[in-house]
Design an enzyme around this catalytic site. Structure first.
Site, short mmCIF file in Angstrom:
data_model
loop_
_atom_site.label_atom_id
_atom_site.label_comp_id
_atom_site.label_asym_id
_atom_site.label_seq_id
_atom_site.Cartn_x
_atom_site.Cartn_y
_atom_site.Cartn_z
N SER A 104 0.79 -1.12 -0.10
CA SER A 104 -0.06 0.04 0.06
C SER A 104 0.98 1.18 -0.03
O SER A 104 1.55 1.36 -0.89
CB SER A 104 -0.92 -0.13 1.11
OG SER A 104 -1.86 1.02 1.07
N MET A 105 0.83 2.23 0.97
CA MET A 105 1.61 3.17 1.15
C MET A 105 3.14 2.85 0.96
O MET A 105 3.83 3.67 0.40
CB MET A 105 1.31 4.11 2.23
CG MET A 105 1.95 5.28 2.65
SD MET A 105 1.86 6.03 4.25
CE MET A 105 2.85 4.74 5.30
#
Length: 313
Positions: A104-105
């Site tokens: 994700s991030m």
């Protein structure tokens, strides 16, 4: 199989890391970077299926997450802060060549890192995120106006934050998290809370993550323009694996089809990486490496064998 803890000193405190394997003996080294509000524990379920005697995986708690120090009050979190933390850890380890594994991030930060130090990167292994041009990620919003809105939101938070974390019962803690990320599940939430919460003397809990993380300055203006497509192509010598879930868009209420946009962008990008980029539409929840660790490890392991068929990866 036990992990070790490492604390790397930085100017505002320390970056906490969870180390799987022996970094002095491993021939293949990995830096693992978690998603927003998660922590290094998010890779715990993956390790039994991924780790072997040839590998060392250093999972980082990004600043303000898990057991890492918070930034000083009034300093906003950003991509640059996180990439700096990654660089501090790698300089401490004195690694010259390594793989990046991001969720994700953390996948976006890994991509920025790889673009910044491309000659050190063996491969980029991204789970359910990619850095996209602004017109793909938020087509209805001007990139500069988005930056201004984020900065105003942070300043409002700074002016109103009391500095006191709200206390919760364990049930309240779980309810608050799982209402935001329902596909995570209670077992995986419990894993994250080993580093992500502290039990107080009164039996209640507080989150360890910095409340300021809800007001991240998310846009590096130079990386949210159409030029990012050309920038990523400069990594054409670095093998990249991208695994996409079917549920990323559900976490972005204003962009419910974001995972499909991301998949199409990746397929277009892969055309510029002959035999170097693989895009896998796995499906499943956003925390796919926690919910289906065996499957994800198998996909990653197959890719790594293709990248280095004569190695013991």
């Amino acid at each position: 199989m036990m992990a070790k803890e490492l604390m790397v000193r930085v100017g505002y405190g320390h970056i906490a890391c969870k180390i799987w394997g022996d970094s002095t003996k491993a021939t293949h080294k990995f830096i693992a970077v978690h998603g927003w509000l998660d922590n290094a524990g998010s890779f715990d379920p993956l390790m039994p299926y991924f780790l072997n005697k040839e590998r060392c995986v250093v999972c980082i708690d990004l600043p303000g997450h898990g057991l890492s120090s918070h930034l000083p009050s009034g300093i906003p979190y950003s991509k640059a802060i996180d990439v700096q933390a990654m660089r501090s850890v790698i300089r401490h380890l004195d690694w010259q060549q390594y793989h990046l594994l991001g969720h994700s991030m953390g996948a976006v930060k890994s991509q920025i890192y790889a673009l910044s130090w491309p000659r050190e990167i063996i491969s980029v292994l991204n789970l359910d995120a990619v850095m996209m041009p602004h017109e793909h990620a938020a087509p209805r919003q001007n990139a500069f106006e988005a930056f201004g809105s984020q900065l105003d939101r942070f300043l409002k938070f700074r002016d109103n934050y009391s500095g006191t974390e709200r206390e919760h019962t364990w049930e309240e803690l779980a309810s608050r998290w799982l209402n935001a990320v329902p596909d995570l599940g209670l077992d995986n939430f419990t894993i994250l809370m080993e580093r992500g919460s502290t039990k107080l003397g009164n039996g209640k809990y507080i989150f360890n993550r910095d409340a300021a993380l809800h007001n991240v300055i998310g846009s590096l203006l130079t990386s949210r323009t159409r030029e990012i497509f050309k920038d990523i192509q400069t990594l054409s010598h670095v093998p990249q694996l991208h695994i996409v879930s079917s549920n990323f868009g559900s976490l972005k209420k204003d962009q419910p089809k974001l995972e499909e946009t991301m998949f199409l962008f990746l397929k277009e990008l892969a055309k510029h990486y002959p035999n170097k980029m693989e895009v896998v539409k796995y499906g499943g929840p956003h925390h796919l490496h926690m919910s289906f660790p065996r499957d994800i490890a198998n996909i990653v392991n197959r890719f790594l064998l293709h990248v280095a068929p004569n190695s013991s990866l």
